[in-house]
Scaffold this motif. Sequence first.
Motif, short mmCIF file in Angstrom:
data_model
loop_
_atom_site.label_atom_id
_atom_site.label_comp_id
_atom_site.label_asym_id
_atom_site.label_seq_id
_atom_site.Cartn_x
_atom_site.Cartn_y
_atom_site.Cartn_z
N VAL A 37 -21.74 -51.28 79.68
CA VAL A 37 -22.37 -52.07 78.62
C VAL A 37 -21.53 -51.86 77.37
N ARG A 38 -21.32 -52.92 76.60
CA ARG A 38 -20.50 -52.77 75.41
C ARG A 38 -21.26 -53.17 74.15
N GLN A 39 -20.72 -52.69 73.02
CA GLN A 39 -21.34 -52.97 71.73
C GLN A 39 -20.24 -53.13 70.70
N ALA A 40 -20.04 -54.36 70.24
CA ALA A 40 -19.05 -54.62 69.19
C ALA A 40 -19.52 -53.95 67.90
N PRO A 41 -18.60 -53.61 67.02
CA PRO A 41 -18.97 -52.91 65.78
C PRO A 41 -20.05 -53.65 65.00
N ILE A 84 -7.93 -56.42 81.87
CA ILE A 84 -6.66 -57.08 81.63
C ILE A 84 -6.88 -58.29 80.73
N SER A 85 -5.80 -58.87 80.26
CA SER A 85 -5.88 -60.05 79.39
C SER A 85 -6.90 -59.85 78.27
N LEU A 86 -6.80 -58.70 77.62
CA LEU A 86 -7.80 -58.36 76.60
C LEU A 86 -7.70 -59.30 75.40
N ARG A 87 -8.86 -59.56 74.82
CA ARG A 87 -8.98 -60.45 73.68
C ARG A 87 -9.55 -59.69 72.50
N VAL A 88 -9.35 -60.21 71.32
CA VAL A 88 -9.88 -59.57 70.11
C VAL A 88 -11.39 -59.36 70.25
N GLU A 89 -12.06 -60.33 70.87
CA GLU A 89 -13.53 -60.25 70.99
C GLU A 89 -13.99 -59.22 72.02
N ASP A 90 -13.08 -58.58 72.71
CA ASP A 90 -13.44 -57.48 73.62
C ASP A 90 -13.55 -56.16 72.87
N THR A 91 -13.19 -56.16 71.60
CA THR A 91 -13.31 -54.95 70.78
C THR A 91 -14.76 -54.47 70.74
N ALA A 92 -14.98 -53.24 71.16
CA ALA A 92 -16.34 -52.71 71.24
C ALA A 92 -16.31 -51.25 71.68
N VAL A 93 -17.45 -50.61 71.53
CA VAL A 93 -17.69 -49.34 72.19
C VAL A 93 -18.20 -49.67 73.59
N ASP A 105 -32.48 -44.14 84.17
CA ASP A 105 -31.56 -44.70 83.18
C ASP A 105 -30.96 -43.60 82.32
N SER A 106 -29.62 -43.60 82.20
CA SER A 106 -28.95 -42.61 81.37
C SER A 106 -27.61 -43.21 80.93
N TRP A 107 -27.19 -42.92 79.68
CA TRP A 107 -25.98 -43.50 79.12
C TRP A 107 -25.04 -42.41 78.61
N GLY A 108 -23.75 -42.71 78.68
CA GLY A 108 -22.77 -41.85 78.06
C GLY A 108 -22.68 -42.12 76.57
N ARG A 109 -21.76 -41.43 75.89
CA ARG A 109 -21.62 -41.59 74.45
C ARG A 109 -20.70 -42.76 74.08
N GLY A 110 -19.97 -43.26 75.05
CA GLY A 110 -19.15 -44.43 74.80
C GLY A 110 -17.71 -44.11 74.43
N THR A 111 -16.84 -45.10 74.63
CA THR A 111 -15.45 -45.00 74.22
C THR A 111 -15.07 -46.30 73.53
N LEU A 112 -14.35 -46.19 72.43
CA LEU A 112 -14.03 -47.36 71.61
C LEU A 112 -12.75 -48.03 72.08
N VAL A 113 -12.84 -49.32 72.30
CA VAL A 113 -11.70 -50.16 72.62
C VAL A 113 -11.47 -51.11 71.46
N THR A 114 -10.26 -51.07 70.92
CA THR A 114 -9.92 -51.95 69.81
C THR A 114 -8.76 -52.85 70.25
N VAL A 115 -8.99 -54.15 70.21
CA VAL A 115 -7.96 -55.11 70.58
C VAL A 115 -7.49 -55.80 69.30
N SER A 116 -6.27 -55.49 68.92
CA SER A 116 -5.75 -56.00 67.66
C SER A 116 -4.23 -55.97 67.66
N SER A 117 -3.64 -56.91 66.95
CA SER A 117 -2.18 -56.92 66.82
C SER A 117 -1.76 -56.17 65.57
#
Lengths: 117, 110
Positions: A37-41, A84-93, A105-117
């Motif tokens: 599951v992802r969460q954009a900033p 693959i083929s990552l887009r700016v809008e894929d930026t999220a935790v 139900d249990s969740w991790g703390r997340g990892t941040l992915v930033t797609v930017s030039s």
Amino acid sequence: EVQLVESGGGLVQPGGSLRLSCAASGFTFSSYWMHWVRQAPGKGLVWVSRIKSDGSSTTYADSVKGRFTIARDNAKNTLSLQMISLRVEDTAVYYCARDVGGDSDSWGRGTLVTVSS
Amino acid sequence: QSVLTQPPSASGTPGQRVTISCSGSSSNIGSRYVHWYQQLPGTAPKLLMYRNNQRPSGVPDRFSGSKSGTSASLAISGLRSEDEADYYCAAWDDSLSGVVFGGGTKLTVL
């Protein structure tokens, strides 16, 4: 104690690739459906993908279908998300989650992915 | 926009009862269980309610859930300052073959 620890996030250019991992411990990993599951900033939660306990079935959100691949290694208690083929809008935790909506139900703390030039 | 609709904000004073609504359709809430998550600032979401009205162990009985038709609601009674958080509803969607979330409701304790 159930633990889900994500790793692999970072900065990547548009069009690039990244592989996220989730190390699971404290429970019988091979017994549960697992999800990403992802969460954009500053935004809400968005479900990305899920995989059946034995890896035989996978499902994806339309926004990532054909670009993301979920997989698991039950011998190593590891969940992965190849992107693959990552887009700016894929930026999220990106959160790894067990049994979303279930009584386990249990969740991790997340990892941040930033797609930017 | 999110498949499930929640009010963006809600508020109450300590001790009050507040309700957060979640509206969906026949392909999700109308035919599936609803779940609720609490997300405190800077932390991962935590399951607050599953299968419409079931509380995981450790969740106080101040929290309750209900569902009627294609809508659901989360009620918090005896509001406390530590309840200030974002709340999300979720459900499986048969048309999309995936989990759908509400846009989230930011609860402020005045």
